[in-house]
Design a protein around this motif. Structure first.
Motif, short mmCIF file in Angstrom:
data_model
loop_
_atom_site.label_atom_id
_atom_site.label_comp_id
_atom_site.label_asym_id
_atom_site.label_seq_id
_atom_site.Cartn_x
_atom_site.Cartn_y
_atom_site.Cartn_z
N PRO A 357 0.81 -1.23 0.00
CA PRO A 357 0.00 0.00 0.00
C PRO A 357 0.84 1.28 0.00
CG PRO A 357 -0.84 -1.58 1.61
CD PRO A 357 0.47 -2.12 1.13
N LEU A 358 2.07 1.20 0.49
CA LEU A 358 2.93 2.39 0.52
C LEU A 358 3.40 2.80 -0.88
CD1 LEU A 358 5.25 1.96 3.64
CD2 LEU A 358 3.22 3.40 3.38
N SER A 359 3.15 1.96 -1.88
CA SER A 359 3.57 2.31 -3.24
C SER A 359 2.54 3.15 -3.97
CB SER A 359 3.84 1.03 -4.05
OG SER A 359 2.64 0.28 -4.21
N ALA A 360 1.45 3.51 -3.29
CA ALA A 360 0.40 4.32 -3.93
C ALA A 360 0.90 5.74 -4.18
CB ALA A 360 -0.85 4.35 -3.05
N ASP A 361 0.46 6.31 -5.28
CA ASP A 361 0.86 7.68 -5.64
C ASP A 361 -0.10 8.67 -5.00
OD1 ASP A 361 2.09 9.83 -6.75
OD2 ASP A 361 1.50 9.41 -8.82
N THR A 362 -0.04 8.75 -3.65
CA THR A 362 -0.88 9.67 -2.89
C THR A 362 0.00 10.47 -1.94
OG1 THR A 362 -1.27 8.10 -1.08
CG2 THR A 362 -2.79 8.02 -2.95
N GLU A 363 -0.52 11.59 -1.48
CA GLU A 363 0.24 12.45 -0.58
C GLU A 363 0.50 11.74 0.75
OE1 GLU A 363 2.58 15.50 0.21
OE2 GLU A 363 1.48 15.23 -1.67
N ARG A 364 -0.50 11.01 1.25
CA ARG A 364 -0.33 10.31 2.52
C ARG A 364 0.74 9.23 2.43
NH1 ARG A 364 0.18 10.74 7.68
NH2 ARG A 364 -0.60 8.97 8.90
N ALA A 365 0.69 8.44 1.36
CA ALA A 365 1.70 7.40 1.18
C ALA A 365 3.09 8.02 1.02
CB ALA A 365 1.36 6.54 -0.04
N HIS A 366 3.15 9.17 0.35
CA HIS A 366 4.43 9.86 0.20
C HIS A 366 5.00 10.26 1.56
CE1 HIS A 366 7.48 12.73 -0.99
NE2 HIS A 366 6.84 13.68 -0.34
N GLU A 367 4.16 10.80 2.43
CA GLU A 367 4.61 11.19 3.77
C GLU A 367 5.17 10.00 4.54
OE1 GLU A 367 1.40 12.96 5.86
OE2 GLU A 367 1.65 14.95 4.94
N GLN A 401 5.45 4.04 12.68
CA GLN A 401 4.58 2.96 13.14
C GLN A 401 3.51 2.65 12.08
OE1 GLN A 401 4.83 1.09 16.02
NE2 GLN A 401 3.22 -0.15 15.07
N GLN A 402 2.91 3.71 11.52
CA GLN A 402 1.88 3.51 10.50
C GLN A 402 2.47 2.86 9.24
OE1 GLN A 402 -0.21 7.32 9.90
NE2 GLN A 402 -1.96 6.26 10.81
N ALA A 403 3.64 3.33 8.83
CA ALA A 403 4.29 2.77 7.64
C ALA A 403 4.60 1.30 7.85
CB ALA A 403 5.56 3.55 7.31
N SER A 404 5.08 0.96 9.04
CA SER A 404 5.43 -0.43 9.35
C SER A 404 4.19 -1.32 9.32
CB SER A 404 6.11 -0.52 10.72
OG SER A 404 7.27 0.28 10.75
N GLU A 405 3.08 -0.79 9.83
CA GLU A 405 1.84 -1.56 9.80
C GLU A 405 1.37 -1.79 8.37
OE1 GLU A 405 -0.83 0.64 12.23
OE2 GLU A 405 0.16 0.10 14.13
N LEU A 434 5.33 4.46 -9.13
CA LEU A 434 4.28 4.33 -8.12
C LEU A 434 3.00 3.78 -8.75
CD1 LEU A 434 4.80 7.68 -6.17
CD2 LEU A 434 5.68 5.40 -5.59
N CYS A 435 2.12 3.29 -7.90
CA CYS A 435 0.85 2.73 -8.36
C CYS A 435 -0.25 3.79 -8.28
CB CYS A 435 0.45 1.53 -7.49
SG CYS A 435 1.67 0.20 -7.48
#
Length: 438
Positions: A357-367, A401-405, A434-435
């Protein structure tokens, strides 16, 4: 001959003429219908052709500016050809569109071969003919082979005519370019980079630069308004002066790759890091709207060429990086990622498989990606990461923590090597790996 016979013959000729007129009218109607059905697919056709050329012929799209120029050429040629089909205009009477001429002349100044330019048109002809046949297949009168043949002949005639005109423009521009002082220098440098120079001494005399030493290639390009060509040239000339000062008057040779970019080679007499440090200090004191990318130092003609290739890779990363890179970015800074160039689809697969999910091209995933990247680079120290990112320590801890989850584990359980590699790819390649958001 009897009058009745004469009149009967004239009546027959008139009937034949009317039949021919009706046939021609139907032929033109089918051709217009084919053209009308292609029109909604113009953008898709242009982007598809552009993508295939970028993949198969990278030399004709050396940078973003030439990619945009090629896009304009494809779009304008397509519009002119469709208009010719709809209006039943003789394609030989049409002049090449301005965008096609501009692109051809630009390639002539870059040292690209005429064969490569003409190959673009042959690829375009094949793909455009294919889309015409595809849309004709669904017409009620698609069995009218005469109309389909006319479309194919018109496309071929137009492109033959344009290629003849473009060849003249290309060769005239190449001749002017070679006979100009800067053009002659760039001509020899292009041959050095292509590996086609047999007499190194002759090339050295032509460009006024020693080829036997250690070379560092430096790419510089304007990051402000590229439309201000005069100002861009002045800025690049000023940057050249600063680099010459930083190089302690070492020998240099430079070429403008376009109105807003240049490459400079420095014949090094000292470690590269000393030159970069002085250049950074000079740019801090005299801010210029330029981005700089450098290769690694290399010896002889091979080093001249290799350092240039490395600087070009670094430039591509600098242009796609998110967040933006430092003003001076060296190959050593990004070597592991720079050496991954080639198959972007493979990199995208690696990023998606590793980051999920961290590969999404969104601002939240970027952070989350960027925070985790810095955290891992700081040896998993929230304090060091918060200082580098200028964030509160609790914010860093929460994001990690969120990224690890999202990765399906805990901060301590993250596979640092693989995840860090994927995060660095995202950092430098940006949206291309990115996806799409879910």
């Amino acid at each position: 001959m009897r009058p009745s016979q004469r009149y009967g013959t004239e009546g027959g000729d008139s009937a034949l003429s009317e039949t021919a007129d009706r046939s021609a009218e139907r032929n033109n109607r089918v051709i217009r219908e084919i053209a009308d059905r292609v029109i909604p697919h113009q953008a898709e056709f242009a982007e598809g052709l552009l993508a295939s050329i970028i993949t198969d012929m990278p030399s004709v799209v050396p940078d973003r500016e030439y990619r945009d120029m090629l896009r304009v050429s494809v779009i304008e040629n397509t519009m002119v050809l469709l208009d010719a089909l709809r209006a039943n205009v003789d394609p030989v009477s049409i002049s090449p569109p301005p965008g096609a001429v501009t692109y051809a002349r630009g390639l002539a100044r870059r040292g690209v071969s005429l064969a490569d330019l003409l190959r673009i048109y042959r690829v375009g002809q094949a793909q455009f003919t294919g889309i015409c046949l595809d849309v004709a297949d669904g017409l009620d009168e698609a069995n009218d082979l005469r109309a389909v043949k006319t479309v194919i002949d018109t496309v071929a005639t137009y492109l033959d005519h344009v290629c003849e005109c473009i060849t003249v423009d290309f060769e005239e521009e190449r001749e002017r370019w070679i006979h100009s002082r800067s053009g002659l220098k760039q001509h020899w440098i292009s041959r050095l980079l292509a590996g086609t120079v047999a007499d190194t001494a002759e090339a050295q005399r032509a460009i006024g630069y020693p080829l036997s030493g250690t070379h560092l290639a430096v790419d510089a390009w304007i990051i402000a308004d590229r439309a201000q060509v005069t100002a861009s040239v002045e800025v690049l000339d000023r940057f050249h002066d600063l680099l010459t000062t930083a190089a302690a008057r070492a020998s240099t040779v430079s070429v403008h790759t376009d109105e807003a970019a240049m490459t400079i080679w420095v014949s090094l007499r000292e470690p590269e890091r000393n030159l970069i440090a002085r250049l950074k200090a000079l740019l801090d004191a005299d801010p210029l709207p330029v981005q700089v990318a450098t290769g690694l130092p290399g010896d002889g003609v091979d080093g001249f060429r290799c350092s240039y290739d490395q600087a070009a890779r670094v430039r591509k990363l600098a242009e796609s990086a998110r967040p933006g890179p430092p003003q001076i970015l060296t190959f050593a800074d990004v070597a592991p990622v720079a050496m991954m160039t080639g198959d972007v689809a493979e990199l995208r697969y690696f990023v998606g498989a590793t980051l999920g999910p961290l590969s999404a091209d969104t601002e939240r995933a970027h952070e989350l990606r960027e925070t985790l990247r810095v955290y891992l680079a700081c040896n998993r120290s929230p304090a060091a990461a918060s200082e580098r990112m200028m964030l509160h320590r609790n914010t860093v801890t929460y994001r990690v923590q969120q990224a690890s989850e999202e990765l399906g584990g805990t901060p301590e359980g993250v596979d640092q090597f693989t995840v860090s590699a994927a995060l660095e790819v995202c950092r430098w390649y940006g949206s291309s790996v990115l996806c799409a958001p879910p």
